[in-house]
Each structure stands twice: as structure tokens, then as C-alpha cells.
Design an enzyme around this catalytic site. Structure first.
Site, PDB file in Angstrom:
ATOM      1  N   GLN A  87      -7.390   7.330  -1.141  1.00 20.98           N
ATOM      2  CA  GLN A  87      -7.998   6.722  -2.317  1.00 20.98           C
ATOM      3  C   GLN A  87      -9.255   5.915  -1.994  1.00 20.98           C
ATOM      4  O   GLN A  87     -10.056   5.644  -2.890  1.00 20.98           O
ATOM      5  CB  GLN A  87      -6.966   5.839  -3.034  1.00 20.98           C
ATOM      6  CG  GLN A  87      -5.832   6.656  -3.631  1.00 20.98           C
ATOM      7  CD  GLN A  87      -4.809   5.813  -4.342  1.00 20.98           C
ATOM      8  OE1 GLN A  87      -3.856   5.346  -3.736  1.00 20.98           O
ATOM      9  NE2 GLN A  87      -4.978   5.601  -5.630  1.00 20.98           N
ATOM     10  N   ARG A 147      -1.909  -4.173   2.944  1.00 22.44           N
ATOM     11  CA  ARG A 147      -1.097  -2.959   3.053  1.00 22.44           C
ATOM     12  C   ARG A 147      -2.023  -1.757   2.906  1.00 22.44           C
ATOM     13  O   ARG A 147      -2.757  -1.666   1.920  1.00 22.44           O
ATOM     14  CB  ARG A 147      -0.020  -2.939   1.959  1.00 22.44           C
ATOM     15  CG  ARG A 147       0.721  -1.629   1.870  1.00 22.44           C
ATOM     16  CD  ARG A 147       1.833  -1.634   0.814  1.00 22.44           C
ATOM     17  NE  ARG A 147       2.457  -0.331   0.818  1.00 22.44           N
ATOM     18  CZ  ARG A 147       2.409   0.543  -0.196  1.00 22.44           C
ATOM     19  NH1 ARG A 147       1.799   0.233  -1.334  1.00 22.44           N
ATOM     20  NH2 ARG A 147       2.969   1.730  -0.075  1.00 22.44           N
ATOM     21  N   HIS A 183       1.206   8.423   2.474  1.00 19.75           N
ATOM     22  CA  HIS A 183       0.868   8.151   1.072  1.00 19.75           C
ATOM     23  C   HIS A 183       0.226   9.434   0.527  1.00 19.75           C
ATOM     24  O   HIS A 183      -0.939   9.443   0.152  1.00 19.75           O
ATOM     25  CB  HIS A 183      -0.057   6.937   0.980  1.00 19.75           C
ATOM     26  CG  HIS A 183      -0.138   6.292  -0.375  1.00 19.75           C
ATOM     27  ND1 HIS A 183       0.160   4.964  -0.606  1.00 19.75           N
ATOM     28  CD2 HIS A 183      -0.492   6.798  -1.575  1.00 19.75           C
ATOM     29  CE1 HIS A 183      -0.017   4.690  -1.893  1.00 19.75           C
ATOM     30  NE2 HIS A 183      -0.421   5.783  -2.503  1.00 19.75           N
ATOM     31  N   ASN A 237       5.451   6.433   0.903  1.00 24.74           N
ATOM     32  CA  ASN A 237       5.144   5.777  -0.359  1.00 24.74           C
ATOM     33  C   ASN A 237       5.584   6.671  -1.511  1.00 24.74           C
ATOM     34  O   ASN A 237       5.119   7.806  -1.635  1.00 24.74           O
ATOM     35  CB  ASN A 237       3.641   5.519  -0.491  1.00 24.74           C
ATOM     36  CG  ASN A 237       3.326   4.817  -1.802  1.00 24.74           C
ATOM     37  OD1 ASN A 237       3.643   3.643  -1.964  1.00 24.74           O
ATOM     38  ND2 ASN A 237       2.745   5.536  -2.758  1.00 24.74           N
ATOM     39  N   GLU A 238       6.490   6.168  -2.331  1.00 24.83           N
ATOM     40  CA  GLU A 238       6.845   6.800  -3.599  1.00 24.83           C
ATOM     41  C   GLU A 238       7.224   8.275  -3.476  1.00 24.83           C
ATOM     42  O   GLU A 238       6.529   9.157  -4.004  1.00 24.83           O
ATOM     43  CB  GLU A 238       5.688   6.643  -4.604  1.00 24.83           C
ATOM     44  CG  GLU A 238       5.267   5.201  -4.820  1.00 24.83           C
ATOM     45  CD  GLU A 238       4.174   5.040  -5.878  1.00 24.83           C
ATOM     46  OE1 GLU A 238       3.565   6.034  -6.268  1.00 24.83           O
ATOM     47  OE2 GLU A 238       3.941   3.903  -6.312  1.00 24.83           O
ATOM     48  N   ASN A 260       7.485  -0.614  -5.767  1.00 22.73           N
ATOM     49  CA  ASN A 260       6.274  -0.547  -6.583  1.00 22.73           C
ATOM     50  C   ASN A 260       6.714  -0.554  -8.039  1.00 22.73           C
ATOM     51  O   ASN A 260       7.496   0.307  -8.462  1.00 22.73           O
ATOM     52  CB  ASN A 260       5.494   0.738  -6.300  1.00 22.73           C
ATOM     53  CG  ASN A 260       4.963   0.783  -4.869  1.00 22.73           C
ATOM     54  OD1 ASN A 260       5.051  -0.210  -4.135  1.00 22.73           O
ATOM     55  ND2 ASN A 260       4.404   1.916  -4.491  1.00 22.73           N
ATOM     56  N   TYR A 311       5.314  -0.910 -12.073  1.00 23.42           N
ATOM     57  CA  TYR A 311       4.199  -0.967 -13.023  1.00 23.42           C
ATOM     58  C   TYR A 311       4.660  -1.139 -14.459  1.00 23.42           C
ATOM     59  O   TYR A 311       4.031  -1.817 -15.245  1.00 23.42           O
ATOM     60  CB  TYR A 311       3.352   0.312 -12.916  1.00 23.42           C
ATOM     61  CG  TYR A 311       2.556   0.360 -11.625  1.00 23.42           C
ATOM     62  CD1 TYR A 311       1.301  -0.221 -11.556  1.00 23.42           C
ATOM     63  CD2 TYR A 311       3.086   0.941 -10.480  1.00 23.42           C
ATOM     64  CE1 TYR A 311       0.580  -0.215 -10.373  1.00 23.42           C
ATOM     65  CE2 TYR A 311       2.370   0.945  -9.295  1.00 23.42           C
ATOM     66  CZ  TYR A 311       1.118   0.363  -9.246  1.00 23.42           C
ATOM     67  OH  TYR A 311       0.411   0.346  -8.070  1.00 23.42           O
ATOM     68  N   GLU A 343       3.589  -2.835  -4.528  1.00 23.15           N
ATOM     69  CA  GLU A 343       2.505  -2.552  -5.474  1.00 23.15           C
ATOM     70  C   GLU A 343       2.890  -3.114  -6.835  1.00 23.15           C
ATOM     71  O   GLU A 343       4.040  -2.966  -7.278  1.00 23.15           O
ATOM     72  CB  GLU A 343       2.277  -1.036  -5.673  1.00 23.15           C
ATOM     73  CG  GLU A 343       1.604  -0.349  -4.526  1.00 23.15           C
ATOM     74  CD  GLU A 343       1.376   1.141  -4.797  1.00 23.15           C
ATOM     75  OE1 GLU A 343       1.238   1.537  -5.985  1.00 23.15           O
ATOM     76  OE2 GLU A 343       1.350   1.893  -3.810  1.00 23.15           O
ATOM     77  N   TRP A 368      -1.802  -4.217  -6.451  1.00 24.35           N
ATOM     78  CA  TRP A 368      -2.496  -2.930  -6.437  1.00 24.35           C
ATOM     79  C   TRP A 368      -3.640  -3.044  -7.422  1.00 24.35           C
ATOM     80  O   TRP A 368      -3.376  -3.208  -8.596  1.00 24.35           O
ATOM     81  CB  TRP A 368      -1.563  -1.771  -6.822  1.00 24.35           C
ATOM     82  CG  TRP A 368      -2.301  -0.476  -6.695  1.00 24.35           C
ATOM     83  CD1 TRP A 368      -3.045   0.164  -7.665  1.00 24.35           C
ATOM     84  CD2 TRP A 368      -2.422   0.317  -5.505  1.00 24.35           C
ATOM     85  NE1 TRP A 368      -3.613   1.299  -7.145  1.00 24.35           N
ATOM     86  CE2 TRP A 368      -3.259   1.412  -5.824  1.00 24.35           C
ATOM     87  CE3 TRP A 368      -1.929   0.192  -4.195  1.00 24.35           C
ATOM     88  CZ2 TRP A 368      -3.607   2.390  -4.882  1.00 24.35           C
ATOM     89  CZ3 TRP A 368      -2.269   1.164  -3.276  1.00 24.35           C
ATOM     90  CH2 TRP A 368      -3.091   2.253  -3.619  1.00 24.35           C
ATOM     91  N   GLU A 376      -8.133   7.389  -8.379  1.00 24.80           N
ATOM     92  CA  GLU A 376      -6.797   7.319  -8.988  1.00 24.80           C
ATOM     93  C   GLU A 376      -6.252   8.739  -9.214  1.00 24.80           C
ATOM     94  O   GLU A 376      -6.016   9.173 -10.342  1.00 24.80           O
ATOM     95  CB  GLU A 376      -6.847   6.475 -10.267  1.00 24.80           C
ATOM     96  CG  GLU A 376      -5.524   6.333 -11.022  1.00 24.80           C
ATOM     97  CD  GLU A 376      -4.341   5.823 -10.212  1.00 24.80           C
ATOM     98  OE1 GLU A 376      -4.538   5.132  -9.209  1.00 24.80           O
ATOM     99  OE2 GLU A 376      -3.206   6.155 -10.594  1.00 24.80           O
ATOM    100  N   TRP A 377      -6.131   9.502  -8.121  1.00 24.79           N
ATOM    101  CA  TRP A 377      -5.453  10.791  -8.130  1.00 24.79           C
ATOM    102  C   TRP A 377      -5.951  11.699  -9.260  1.00 24.79           C
ATOM    103  O   TRP A 377      -7.155  11.891  -9.388  1.00 24.79           O
ATOM    104  CB  TRP A 377      -3.926  10.571  -8.139  1.00 24.79           C
ATOM    105  CG  TRP A 377      -3.515   9.625  -7.040  1.00 24.79           C
ATOM    106  CD1 TRP A 377      -3.040   8.356  -7.177  1.00 24.79           C
ATOM    107  CD2 TRP A 377      -3.603   9.852  -5.610  1.00 24.79           C
ATOM    108  NE1 TRP A 377      -2.807   7.792  -5.945  1.00 24.79           N
ATOM    109  CE2 TRP A 377      -3.134   8.681  -4.972  1.00 24.79           C
ATOM    110  CE3 TRP A 377      -4.007  10.929  -4.798  1.00 24.79           C
ATOM    111  CZ2 TRP A 377      -3.075   8.550  -3.583  1.00 24.79           C
ATOM    112  CZ3 TRP A 377      -3.934  10.802  -3.416  1.00 24.79           C
ATOM    113  CH2 TRP A 377      -3.474   9.627  -2.830  1.00 24.79           C
TER     114      TRP A 377
HETATM  115  O1  IFM Z   1      -2.840   4.483  -7.328  1.00 26.20           O
HETATM  116  C1  IFM Z   1      -1.449   4.625  -7.320  1.00 26.20           C
HETATM  117  C2  IFM Z   1      -0.918   4.529  -5.908  1.00 26.20           C
HETATM  118  O2  IFM Z   1      -1.506   5.450  -5.069  1.00 26.20           O
HETATM  119  C3  IFM Z   1       0.573   4.737  -5.896  1.00 26.20           C
HETATM  120  N1  IFM Z   1       1.228   3.899  -6.852  1.00 26.20           N
HETATM  121  C4  IFM Z   1       0.701   3.845  -8.188  1.00 26.20           C
HETATM  122  C5  IFM Z   1      -0.785   3.579  -8.156  1.00 26.20           C
HETATM  123  C6  IFM Z   1      -1.342   3.522  -9.593  1.00 26.20           C
HETATM  124  O3  IFM Z   1      -1.110   4.727 -10.246  1.00 26.20           O
END
Ligand code: IFM
Length: 438
Positions: A20, A77, A121, A165-166, A292, A294, A344, A390, A397-398
Site C-alpha cells: 500500500q 506496524r 499482508h 494480516n486478516e 483490526n 472498523y 488497526e 490505520w 486502498e486495494w
Molecule cells: O487498508 C486496509 C488494510 O490493508 C487492511 N485492513 C483494512 C484497511 C482498510 O480497508
């Protein structure tokens, strides 16, 4: 009353990931990852962008480390790019790639900052995907060698190492919905991938411990608490299933040594093939669990609901800080929970640079409310050791490309100028203990 007082040794950080922010996609021997391929496939990324250049962090390392220091946080991180340190994921390691992370870690230490590393990641070397990717057990073995090499190299200087990660995102977004690389749409494959990711985590932990790695070892999950939209039995059942697929499918094998029975039943023929001994390997003692958080999901049998009176971020995610407190209390109640880092938490808003400033009061409100939720969980006895916002700065952003801004620091992509947003100043003042009351 100040609801944002935290323990003296609480870790305060900011987070990023390699693809990213780094850019330098073709430099110093880095190999292609599944995200390079995905981004360069027309129609996959909303603005047609890629991480080729991103925030040029690879070339602006010293400036960015100074920036982190200037915010006033105590920790950073970041993730290691597998294809930068091992271009094809199975052969020779790339000394120039490893040297970059040496400089990163040494630069953090020289500035008095803790390093928190994530090994994976999402940027799988493309060569491994060509050989079957996370759908095969061979990738698990390759990951273990990669993890051991990086951990041996950096492990004496970093505070923590997270394997993954995730994994939900890698498995489901990458292999069921196809929104993320490698862009496949196959539910059975996605659950097999989830199993292999968890197995890779467990085997890597064993290998790193056997090599005497001193850092705290763990994994990072994105957890999304499910709330039933009503007390109707069908809504309650839908919420339980949502929670099972999203949260328990990862928590239960890691912390209890089995997959949730209701979800295996729901998956039927799409359930993963598990070999004898796999689940014991997955259930390694964790020095920490990274969470993480959100948002939450309000679930009804007829589809997910959107509360009308709620606030939403630029991602369309509901702002729901109580969900973080509820989640932490629930995990503490239902599992033998290791110490937790919030690895995050943050929000995207449509920030604008005006007159040299970025005013982002919504992000300040978001962070404040979520920190109050963490503080309240701490008071209730949950062992939360730290919090990472984060993200350090706006970044790729993917599937959303550069259209979503999560940073505490604004990035003007045309010039690569960084401007600390008001939220970054606020976070710094909180961390320095100068949080203004009222
Ligand atoms: O940007 C992402 C991150 O790479 C992984 N967790 C969620 C973030 C926000 O979408």
C-alpha cells in the site's frame, strides 16, 4: 472526566502495509506479487491504479520515519513484502530486499520507536500463485521458510511479529468474491485457502520458536461483530451464521483447536479438507492476538441492514464504536484470550488539502470514540496492550485504488508531499498526554 487515560506502558502506534505504501515495484530485485498482476488486469481497481509507485515509501524511508517520530507515537506496524525479500517465494532470498527492512527496523530503533512486523499482508509472490497459491499445501511450506528467514533476521530487534494480516480477506475477498487478488470465485477453494493460511500461521510459529526468535509472536484478525436486526429467530440465526463465517471460523481453530461445527455444517461440501494434526498445529500459544476493527454488521435474514440514523465513513462503513467494546468483552468472556493489540482502527473520509491544512473532525471523532471503547474494555479487565491507528498516511486502498484516504497524514500523490492532518495532530497530542479535556 477524561475517558482517554491509558496505562503508562500502553503502546501507541500507526500502521501501514508494504504494497500500500512502498512503490518501487520493479526495483532492487523485487519480484511480482498477485497484487501487481491483479492491478494490471483491466477493470479490477476502481481508478485503474496500482501500487507501482504508491507513496514512494521505499525511496522516502528516512523522511517517513522522521514523520512517524514527529507524530509522537511510540510504535510502528508495517509489513514485509514477501516478493521483495524472496522474489519467487521459494528460491533465493534477495539481500537488497532484506537490507531495506534492516534499515527500516534500525531507523525505528534509532528514533526510539518499537517495530511491529507483519509477515503477510496479502502480497503473495506471483510464482507461488502460478503453482496453485494458498490452495496448495506447498505454499504453506514456502511461507514457513520465508517466515523463519525474516524472523531470524529481524527478530532480535522487533517487539512483535504477526504471521498474517486478516486471513478472512485473503480467503474470502481473494477467492470467493474475487474483489481482491488473485480474483477467484470459488467458495470451496476460499475455505481451503483459509485453512492453509491458518496452518501456515501455526507452522511458522512453531518454526520461529524453534529458531529462538525472541519477538512476541501472534496473528492479526479482522473481526466484524454481527448484530441481529431483530429478535426474530431467522434474524438471530442469520447473525449467528454471519459471525461464524466471519469471526469464529478463524478464532475457534486458533484459540480452541477446532472449526465451528455450525459453520462446517453450513458449508457442507465446501468445508475445507483438514489433515490429522492440522488443528493442533494451528492452535499454537499466542503471545498476542491482533484485532483490526472498523465496523459492525447489522444482519437480517433478508440481507444486511443499514441503520438510517447512523453515521457512515467514506467506505460506507457504519461508525459503531460500541462494537469494539462489545467485541473485546465477548472475546474475553468466551475464549482464553491472549493479550490483545488493536492492530488497526481508523476511517476513510474525503479529505481535502486547503490552505496547507487538512481539517478532518470526523476522523478525530471516530478515533476518540473508538479509543474510549478500548479504554472502557481495559477498565472491564481485557488485556489490551496497545493501539495502532490505520493508517500512518493515505495510501493504496486495494480495489478502491487511491480514492479512499485513511491516513493521519495526507499524501498529495502528484508531489508525494506529506501533510499531517488535524487528526494526526490530535492523535499526537493524546499520545503525548496532552489530550485537551472537553
Ligand atoms: O487498508 C486496509 C488494510 O490493508 C487492511 N485492513 C483494512 C484497511 C482498510 O480497508
Amino acid at each position: 472526566m477524561n475517558d482517554l487515560r491509558f496505562p503508562l506502558h500502553f503502546t501507541w502506534g500507526v500502521a501501514t502495509s508494504a504494497y500500500q505504501i512502498e512503490g518501487a515495484a520493479l526495483e532492487d530485485g523485487r519480484g511480482p506479487s498477485i497484487w501487481d498482476t491483479f492491478c494490471h488486469t483491466p477493470g479490477k481497481i476502481i481508478d485503474g491504479a496500482s501500487g507501482d509507485v504508491a507513496c514512494e515509501h521505499y525511496h522516502r524511508l528516512e523522511e517517513d520515519l522522521d514523520l512517524i517520530r514527529s507524530l509522537g507515537v511510540s510504535a510502528y506496524r508495517f509489513s514485509v513484502s514477501w516478493p521483495r525479500v524472496q522474489p519467487d517465494g521459494s528460491g533465493e532470498f534477495n539481500e537488497r530486499g532484506l537490507a531495506f527492512y534492516d534499515r527500516l527496523v534500525d531507523g525505528l530503533l534509532a528514533r526510539g520507536l518499537e517495530a511491529h512486523v507483519t509477515l503477510y499482508h496479502w502480497d503473495l509472490p506471483q510464482a507461488l500463485q502460478d503453482a496453485g497459491g494458498w490452495g496448495t499445501r506447498e505454499t504453506v511450506q514456502h511461507f514457513v521458510r520465508y517466515a523463519q528467514t525474516v524472523a531470524t533476521r529481524l527478530g532480535d530487534r522487533v517487539r512483535s511479529i504477526a504471521t498474517l494480516n486478516e486471513p478472512w480477506c485473503s480467503a474470502v475477498l481473494g477467492h470467493e468474491t474475487g474483489e481482491h487478488a488473485p480474483g477467484l470465485r470459488d467458495r470451496a477453494l476460499s475455505r481451503q485457502v483459509a485453512h492453509h493460511l491458518l496452518l501456515a500461521h501455526g507452522m511458522a510459529l512453531q518454526a520461529m520458536r524453534a529458531s529462538g526468535v525472541r519477538a512476541e509472536l501472534g496473528i492479526v484478525l479482522n473481526l466484524n461483530p454481527a448484530y441481529a436486526a431483530s429478535d426474530a429467530p431467522e434474524d438471530l440465526r442469520a447473525a449467528t451464521l454471519f459471525d461464524g463465517h466471519f469471526n469464529r471460523f478463524y478464532l475457534d481453530p486458533l484459540l480452541r483447536g477446532h472449526y465451528p461445527a455450525d459453520i462446517l455444517e453450513d458449508l457442507g461440501a465446501d468445508a475445507p479438507r483438514v489433515q490429522p494434526g492440522d488443528l493442533e498445529i494451528i492452535r499454537q500459544p499466542l503471545d498476542f492476538l491482533g484485532i483490526n476493527y472498523y465496523s459492525r454488521t447489522l444482519v437480517s435474514a433478508s440481507g444486511n441492514a443499514r441503520p438510517e440514523d447512523a453515521q457512515y465513513t467514506d467506505m460506507g462503513w457504519e461508525v459503531y464504536p460500541d462494537g469494539l467494546r462489545d467485541l473485546l468483552l465477548r472475546l474475553d468472556r468466551e475464549y482464553d484470550l491472549p493479550p490483545v493489540f488493536i492492530t488497526e482502527n481508523g476511517a476513510a473520509y474525503a479529505d481535502r488539502l486547503e490552505g496547507g491544512r487538512v481539517r478532518d473532525p470526523e476522523r478525530v471523532a471516530y478515533l476518540r470514540a473508538h479509543l474510549a471503547a478500548v479504554r472502557s474494555a481495559l477498565e472491564a479487565g481485557v488485556k489490551v496492550k496497545g493501539y495502532f491507528a490505520w493508517s500512518l498516511m493515505d495510501n493504496f486502498e486495494w480495489a478502491w485504488g487511491y480514492t479512499k484516504r485513511f491516513g493521519l497524514v495526507y499524501v498529495d500523490y502528484a508531489t508525494q508531499r506529506r501533510v499531517v492532518k488535524e487528526s494526526g495532530e490530535w492523535y499526537g497530542s493524546l499520545v503525548r498526554g496532552l489530550e485537551p479535556v472537553g
